[in-house]
Design an enzyme around this catalytic site. Sequence first.
Site, mmCIF file in Angstrom:
data_model
loop_
_atom_site.group_PDB
_atom_site.id
_atom_site.type_symbol
_atom_site.label_atom_id
_atom_site.label_comp_id
_atom_site.label_asym_id
_atom_site.label_seq_id
_atom_site.Cartn_x
_atom_site.Cartn_y
_atom_site.Cartn_z
ATOM 1 N N PHE A 67 -5.078 1.549 4.276
ATOM 2 C CA PHE A 67 -4.804 1.019 2.953
ATOM 3 C C PHE A 67 -6.027 0.252 2.403
ATOM 4 O O PHE A 67 -7.124 0.762 2.435
ATOM 5 C CB PHE A 67 -3.522 0.181 2.972
ATOM 6 C CG PHE A 67 -2.305 1.004 3.332
ATOM 7 C CD1 PHE A 67 -1.617 1.724 2.364
ATOM 8 C CD2 PHE A 67 -1.867 1.103 4.654
ATOM 9 C CE1 PHE A 67 -0.510 2.508 2.684
ATOM 10 C CE2 PHE A 67 -0.774 1.896 4.994
ATOM 11 C CZ PHE A 67 -0.096 2.585 4.014
ATOM 12 N N SER A 68 -5.849 -0.979 1.918
ATOM 13 C CA SER A 68 -6.929 -1.671 1.192
ATOM 14 C C SER A 68 -8.095 -2.108 2.069
ATOM 15 O O SER A 68 -9.139 -2.504 1.537
ATOM 16 C CB SER A 68 -6.375 -2.881 0.444
ATOM 17 O OG SER A 68 -5.626 -2.461 -0.671
ATOM 18 N N THR A 69 -7.957 -2.021 3.367
ATOM 19 C CA THR A 69 -9.117 -2.237 4.232
ATOM 20 C C THR A 69 -10.232 -1.270 3.848
ATOM 21 O O THR A 69 -11.416 -1.550 4.049
ATOM 22 C CB THR A 69 -8.711 -2.043 5.702
ATOM 23 O OG1 THR A 69 -7.669 -2.976 6.019
ATOM 24 C CG2 THR A 69 -9.878 -2.287 6.650
ATOM 25 N N LYS A 71 -11.388 -0.646 0.989
ATOM 26 C CA LYS A 71 -12.266 -1.154 -0.070
ATOM 27 C C LYS A 71 -13.546 -1.761 0.495
ATOM 28 O O LYS A 71 -14.633 -1.581 -0.067
ATOM 29 C CB LYS A 71 -11.532 -2.194 -0.915
ATOM 30 C CG LYS A 71 -10.368 -1.643 -1.734
ATOM 31 C CD LYS A 71 -9.730 -2.741 -2.570
ATOM 32 C CE LYS A 71 -8.590 -2.212 -3.415
ATOM 33 N NZ LYS A 71 -7.414 -1.813 -2.601
#
Length: 400
Positions: A67-69, A71
């Site tokens: 997921f947002s890791t 970014k």
Amino acid sequence: MRVCQGNVEPGFEPVAQLFERLFRVAGRGGGSFVLRHRDRVLVDIWGGVADPATGAGWWRDTLALSFSTTKGVAATVIHRLADRGLLGYDDPVAAFWPEFAAGGKDRITVRQLLRHQAGLDRLAPIAPDADALLDHRAAEQRLAAQAPDHRPGSSAYHAITFGWLCAGLARAITGKGMAELVRTELAEPLGVDGLHIGRPDPDSQRVAATIGELRPMPDLLARFVALPFPITLPHRRIAEAMLSPGVNEVFRPPCPPVLDTEMPSANGLFTAESLATLYGALANGGAVNGRRLLTGGTVHDLARPPRSRVPDLALGFPMYWRLGYHQAFVPGVRMPTAFGHYGYAGSGAWADPATGLSAAFVSNRVYPLSNAMGDLALVRLSRLCVRTFRALQRPGALSA
């Protein structure tokens, strides 16, 4: 049967014991955690179940949807380009990506893009349905043509669009997509094989099955959207940043369709070992294991804590954005210089230049949205590691 496998340095045994307790819970799935100090691996542990349908266990090289890791990984690609002089942080994005000047965006800088200040956080105008969510090239093009949702310069978490913005900028400079750039700019220079945007191979047996139900997250946020203004403005904006028709479909477990596209905000497939190595370079002046990823000057600039304490417009509280990373939140221990990126379902990684520590955690279990991460395993493991490290610090005890 013992769940936790791997190795810990003397003194860090309680970390393995905590991991064992966390992953003995029925239905917990699997995961891995790594702590490094400079070039020394202090904790490298894994365990649990990678696929309940087959009973496959979790291994050190198991890849997990993070997921947002993702970014932080995508942002590091941009820093590699900056390090070579291919872009400047205060240059307009449109100087490299001319189409981006449309809609009055000609003055938005690379720095603003990396700090979630581009004003392009709303997802639905960019990806109005499931097919659009899976078409990353079209998403990049729509972002280039889109007018800002709000005045650029104020941070509003770009939950999904951030990755496509980084990818569009990088593609304009290099002619390559983010999946290829993560491989050539990060994984290969670091000598690791656990950093991927999307599935590296359709037949890969390394990718863990996603366990749990993602639906409670958008459903809960949708309720916030329906609540009255202005009390719920931050909740409304984060919902708009994460929701569009088709989100549930493309992220549906156990093998989400999102694995077969490039969504560099949310579909990274990582190992904890590779993430901790990447952040190990960021924690130690740009180099790790004798390999140089970035120059020390670039790392110093991107890690510099921001002065602004203004709440993020989407999240409602200060995020202390660096250039593509946020302050590493580990309640119970003070790490003012630490930064990284956490993701939904509990994955995440951080670097602390003050100590040379880096850590990473990945897992395949998605819990209902009870907190910002959905799972606090990374926070608990990190807190115990930092406290243990500090307790063991004495002359020569943990020298590199």
